[in-house]
Write an enzyme that holds these catalytic residues in place. Structure first.
Site, short mmCIF file in Angstrom:
data_model
loop_
_atom_site.label_atom_id
_atom_site.label_comp_id
_atom_site.label_asym_id
_atom_site.label_seq_id
_atom_site.Cartn_x
_atom_site.Cartn_y
_atom_site.Cartn_z
N SER A 17 -9.68 -0.52 7.36
CA SER A 17 -9.16 -0.51 5.86
C SER A 17 -8.42 -1.64 5.17
O SER A 17 -8.23 -1.75 4.08
CB SER A 17 -8.30 0.65 5.90
OG SER A 17 -9.06 1.91 5.89
N LYS B 51 0.93 -1.14 0.01
CA LYS B 51 0.02 0.02 -0.10
C LYS B 51 0.83 1.19 -0.10
O LYS B 51 1.64 1.50 0.73
CB LYS B 51 -0.82 0.09 1.37
CG LYS B 51 -1.98 1.31 1.31
CD LYS B 51 -2.73 0.77 2.54
CE LYS B 51 -3.96 1.92 2.84
NZ LYS B 51 -4.79 1.67 3.73
N SER C 78 -9.63 1.56 3.10
CA SER C 78 -8.78 2.40 2.09
C SER C 78 -7.68 1.37 1.43
O SER C 78 -7.14 2.08 0.40
CB SER C 78 -8.05 3.54 2.96
OG SER C 78 -7.30 3.07 3.93
#
Ligand SMILES: [Mg+2]
Ligand SMILES: [Zn+2]
Lengths: 95, 481, 490
Positions: free
Chosen positions: C179, C80, C155
């Site tokens: 997330s 990420k 996210s």
């Protein structure tokens, strides 16, 4: 709590320049969100010690420094640098 | 002037004497700009503060030095504001849970130092320093070498009543913190600096007046001058019918004036909250005990100890604290087997007195402790009297190359404790003064002193008074029977 | 050569590498090719690190040849773009960091690279981790590979999409309020949020410091276990890092396979989820999973977490407050894109311009909300009170774990929603995390895994929560279920 949200004041404190139309749009969103938080005010929190951190005890480091970071690696991310320093437009002393 | 009382409270920032920064792995160093910066002190994304153990130890030490309560549980908080010397946008400090609570200092109330007063300390907290800004031509440059340097902030109560007291408070705190190794106290480098809060109020008024804060003064003398200036300014404002506005003021040393930096109208809202990156600082009581036990003796405690062990008055003990070289000399004498009380009082009054008389400094004392011990051994062994020792010192100062023992022998100055000689002198005096002896035996004890004096005279001062007295009493006792 | 379906799972990659039926360079090339191909379709990446990946794959092959056998050695991995990889850009999907180059690596990254994992890409996210749909990005939203008209969740939507698209077998996400878990549910993969303090946050750009955790994402529990094995453990660079001993996550899985690990397991069902409107497919999957658990010897217990419904306001007050402070460092002077022009603005104006221009709408909204919650006069009513309620939520969990081994809820009340359907209603968007927020506030580990008992049209995720530091228990249970065929993994 209150629903009067002084967006200009908060935006100034947060150093966020508002865009065209922001003031009304953000205020209405923020007021809606704050209204949805009302349930918090009704909870009986008597005797509840605020939980700020899930770790109970701090980690301590020995006083043995490591080499500093390479200056260029830091300054490469600064929008404006000069002579090994970060640069800003002249800061007036009283600010 | 006389209608106003002056109220001063000082906040002192002292840089802790660590090798590394308080939350960052970078070293504390001041080289080229931005060359002692780590991820934390640069405020880089993803960096996390980790507390330096030694900084904690020094803060606790400072707490003990200032007689503060040590809080076994304290917490770090973020003080949020935007400024180019603060790359994270917040300063990590302690807010409502500082590491040290209430304490006090003893300070002199005037220049002479004759009167001592206790003033209160509110708290001591730990925090990180900010970076430095340099203003050049049309821009400002930022150097973060100092960012993240460990500081303590010592917050005093508004107990100070004059600029002299403020100066003395600073000097006392400075010497305490330097003495205990908490800070190097370097004033020019800004490693010990002070913010002064000052207000005035009519004598008798108990409410505090509106205060102004003079920021970042880093000299004892400047603090005194800035406060004097500020007092005069505030009084002039009030007497002119004006009101004092709460503001931050700077000190312009060149102009010897304070100047307005900013007013507090747009009340800063620092949005303090507990730093979620730093769980509570919990001190192990054993560790705190150990820090206390390793603390060098504090000046006040040391003075008290000197008064006891060396039999000194408060003022003598203070003199000794101020003159490390005298103290070292006395310690050397003691190491050679001399009595501490005798050595201390002789050095402080006789030796220092004579050096002063000759307008010499202590470092010009021509006698090493080993030589001086020869003279003091004679005194301690009651071979010479105190008066003689001083006379011998005066002679010796003029003949420092000579041997004092030889001199005493040559001049035949040694007090005789040979009992045969003593008996002879005593008997001759008894024989030469029959009527006085008779009066004594009849009960007139005052006559004893006269007879003592006669023996001293006959012995030419070589007989030790105590021994004369013992012998004389013995001989008279025999006659009594 | 296209990527055979054999490489979707970690164990397939790792076994092939060990047997030398494929080299790390070959595997990495395939992974890179797939990523380039899927980028046009799903926009899951902020960067594809071709050069770095091939170089580390070549190094891994040397180590493999030398007989080294770290589980992750040579295995491609997506990360990420909120986690720093030294020398590579790290954008947080924010305009304000569009040119930020990481000057150091996160601890998790250093540990993974030391074990020979091959980082092939940086995945897109909701800006700074703030969002539940991956639509809050300065670089366009990510599309769900299962159905490209739908959101991948957020996210960590980019990481979930990369896995769902089959570009990698492993990915790192981060979880503040759900997330890792909610996008795992939306994309049909497995994701674990570890106990707070279990994985170092050093080098993870902070959103909400008291909640953030890096978490492993994979096709299955075994992949998550392999990642945990590498990244978990104390780190002196994180002052909130735990010194508690780590488990041997992979070995624990293997060991549990020889026993009936569901037998006697006490599974708590919080009765408060009855108050949440669940989509019918989610409700059906939950019912089927309960039946499956019972059939396999687990006992289901109804428990109460009375403050569960307060998790949403509590979470939003705390995370926005912390974020308002954490994001102050992006100021256009030290870090982050500068103001576009305007020396005439003065210092305050320069800050406000740089930040006003650099942050997206949701980030600006949350900064303002957090600034308000911490400001004089409101602090006690919002921030402090939320921290008190958080204490109550924490206590609820402590009490519940006295009578159950794990807690079960759906991961999200719904399946992946359509892109664009919630962007105008933040409260509706926030509600997608109703089930994941409590574990974040309490700091307990929680895992999301797909189920498909009732043939849902879109992936459905279920969430199990364990007591603090009991990650191994979660991985074992999910591994067992996946070996039963739950979620269709095996
Ligand atoms: Mg202060
Ligand atoms: Zn301070």
């Amino acid at each position: 709590m209150t629903s009067s949200f002084d967006i200009a004041k908060i935006a100034r404190l947060a150093r966020i320049e508002l865009r065209e139309g922001d003031e009304a749009r953000l205020t209405s969103r923020l007021e809606k969100i704050l209204a949805s938080f009302a349930a918090l005010q009704d909870v009986d929190v008597a005797g509840a010690d605020p939980l700020y951190s899930l770790s109970e005890e701090i980690v301590l480091r020995e006083d043995v420094p490591e080499p500093a970071l390479d200056r260029d690696k830091i300054l490469v991310n600064a929008p404006n640098s000069f002579d090994g320093c970060y640069r800003v437009g002249r800061v007036v002393r009283s600010e | 002037m006389a209608h106003f009382e002056i109220v001063i409270g000082l906040e002192v920032h002292a840089q802790l004497l660590t090798k590394g920064k308080i939350f960052c792995t970078a070293p504390v160093a001041d080289g080229e700009p931005n060359t002692s910066v780590g991820a934390v002190s640069a405020g880089l994304p993803g960096s996390l503060p980790v507390l330096n153990r030694h900084a904690v130890e020094l803060a606790v030490r400072a707490g003990f030095a200032c007689h503060c309560d040590i809080n076994l549980r304290s917490r770090f908080a973020r003080k949020n504001y935007f400024y180019p010397d603060l790359p994270k946008g917040y300063q990590i400090s302690q807010f409502d849970e500082p590491i040290c609570g209430e304490g006090w200092l003893e300070i002199a109330t005037d220049e002479s130092g004759s009167k001592i007063r206790k003033v209160r300390i509110q708290r001591i907290h730990m925090e990180e320093d900010a970076g430095q800004l340099f203003h050049v031509a049309s821009s400002t440059l930022v150097n973060l070498n100092r960012a993240g340097t460990p500081l303590i902030e010592v917050v005093g109560h508004p107990d100070l009543r004059s600029p002299v007291e403020a100066k003395n408070y600073l000097k006392t705190l400075h010497s305490l913190l330097v003495h205990t190794g908490v800070t190097d106290g370097n004033l020019e480098a800004g490693n010990f600096r002070c913010d002064a809060n000052i207000s005035i109020r009519p004598v008798g008024e108990t409410k505090l007046g509106t205060r102004t804060e003079i920021k970042n003064v880093n000299s004892f003398r400047f603090v005194e001058l800035a406060l004097e200036y500020e007092i005069a300014r505030q009084i002039a404002v009030v007497e002119g019918g004006g009101t004092i506005i709460q503001e931050t003021r700077g000190w312009d040393a060149a102009a010897a004036k304070t100047f307005s930096m900013r007013t507090k109208e747009d009340a800063d809202d620092y949005r303090y909250f507990p730093d979620p990156d730093l769980p509570p600082l919990v001190l192990d009581p054993e560790w705190v005990k150990q820090i206390r036990s390793e603390l060098p003796e504090l000046p006040d405690d040391k003075r008290r100890r000197l008064q006891e062990t060396m039999g000194l008055s408060e003022s003598e003990a203070k003199l000794l604290l101020e003159h490390r070289d005298w103290h070292v000399y006395i310690d050397e004498l003691c190491a050679l087997g001399l009595d501490a009380k005798l050595a201390a009082s002789w050095v402080i009054s006789d030796l220092v007195g004579e050096l002063n008389h000759l307008s010499k400094s202590f470092s010009e004392n021509p006698f090493k402790a080993t030589r001086m011990a020869e003279l003091l051994s004679l005194l301690q062994g009651k071979k010479i009297s105190r008066r003689q020792s001083k006379e011998l010192l005066i002679w010796w100062m003029k003949h420092p190359e000579s041997s004092i023992v030889e001199h005493v022998k040559n001049e035949n100055l040694v007090q005789v404790d040979d009992s045969a000689a003593l008996e002879g002198w005593v008997k001759s005096v008894i024989g030469a003064n029959p009527s006085q002896v008779a009066s004594y035996l009849a009960g007139q004890e005052k006559i004893f002193a006269f007879l003592m004096g006669q023996v001293m005279k006959v012995s030419q001062g070589k007989a030790h008074p105590e021994k004369i007295s013992d012998r004389l009493k013995k001989e008279l006792e025999i006659l009594k029977r | 050569m296209s990527w055979p379906m054999d490489f979707l799972r970690f164990s397939q990659c790792s076994e092939a590498l060990k047997k030398k039926s494929v080299s790390s360079v070959e595997l990495t090339r395939q992974s890179l090719a797939r990523a380039r191909d899927s980028q046009g379709k799903y926009n899951a990446y902020m960067a594809i690190l071709e050069e770095r990946a091939l170089a580390s794959a070549a190094r891994a092959d040397v180590r493999l040849k030398a007989g080294e056998s770290f589980p992750l050695l040579g295995v491609p991995l997506a990360v990420k773009d909120l986690i720093l990889v030294e020398g590579e850009k790290c954008t947080a999907s924010s305009k304000i960091l569009e040119n930020f180059i990481a000057p150091y690596s996160a601890t998790a990254i250093s540990r993974l690279e030391a074990q020979g994992a091959v980082i092939v890409s940086k995945t897109a996210l909701d800006e700074f981790g703030m969002g539940s749909s991956n639509e809050n990005s300065a670089f366009g939203s990510v599309k769900n590979p299962v159905d490209a008209t739908r959101a991948p969740g957020g996210s960590s939507g980019g990481s979930a999409a990369a896995l769902a698209a089959g570009d990698v077998a492993l990915a790192l996400g981060t979880d503040t309020g759900g997330s890792v878990r909610q996008p795992a549910a939306f994309c049909g993969i497995t994701g674990l949020k570890p106990t707070y303090g279990r994985v170092s946050r050093y080098g993870l750009m902070a959103f909400a410091s008291s909640l953030d955790q890096i978490g492993p994402m994979a096709r299955d529990a075994e992949g998550c276990a392999a990642l945990m094995q590498a990244i978990a453990g104390f780190d002196i660079h994180d002052g909130t890092s735990s010194r508690a001993k780590t488990a041997d996550y992979l070995q624990d899985l293997v060991t549990s396979r020889s026993s009936k690990s569901l037998q006697g397991l006490r599974v708590g069902i919080p009765k408060e989820i009855e108050g949440i409107a669940l989509e019918s497919e989610v409700a059906a999957e939950l019912a089927a999973l309960r039946a499956h658990l019972e059939k396999n010897g687990a006992s289901l217990v109804s428990v109460s977490l009375p403050h569960f419904p307060l998790a949403l306001p509590t979470y939003y007050v705390i995370c926005t407050s912390e974020a308002s402070s954490n994001l102050s460092r992006y100021n256009g002077i030290h870090t982050g894109r500068g103001a576009s022009h305007g020396e005439e603005l003065g210092l305050e104006g320069l800050y406000a311009r740089a930040r006003g221009e650099g942050f997206g709408n949701e980030v600006r909204l949350r900064i303002l909300l957090g600034t308000y919650a911490l400001s004089a006069g409101y602090y006690d009513a919002y921030y402090r009170r939320a921290a008190q309620v958080r204490r109550l939520i924490h206590k609820d969990f402590s009490l519940a774990y006295r009578s159950v081994d794990v807690l079960l809820t759906p991961t999200a009340p719904e399946c992946a929603f359509a892109l664009g359907s919630r962007t105008d209603d933040p409260l509706k968007m926030y509600a997608s995390d109703l089930c994941t927020l409590p574990a974040s506030l309490a700091g307990v580990p929680a895992i999301s895994f797909p189920t498909n008992f009732t043939n849902p049209k879109l992936p459905v995720g279920m969430q199990l929560m364990a007591p603090w530091f009991a990650e191994s228990r979660l991985l074992q249970i999910v591994d067992t279920l996946q070996r039963h065929g739950v979620g269709g993994v095996v």
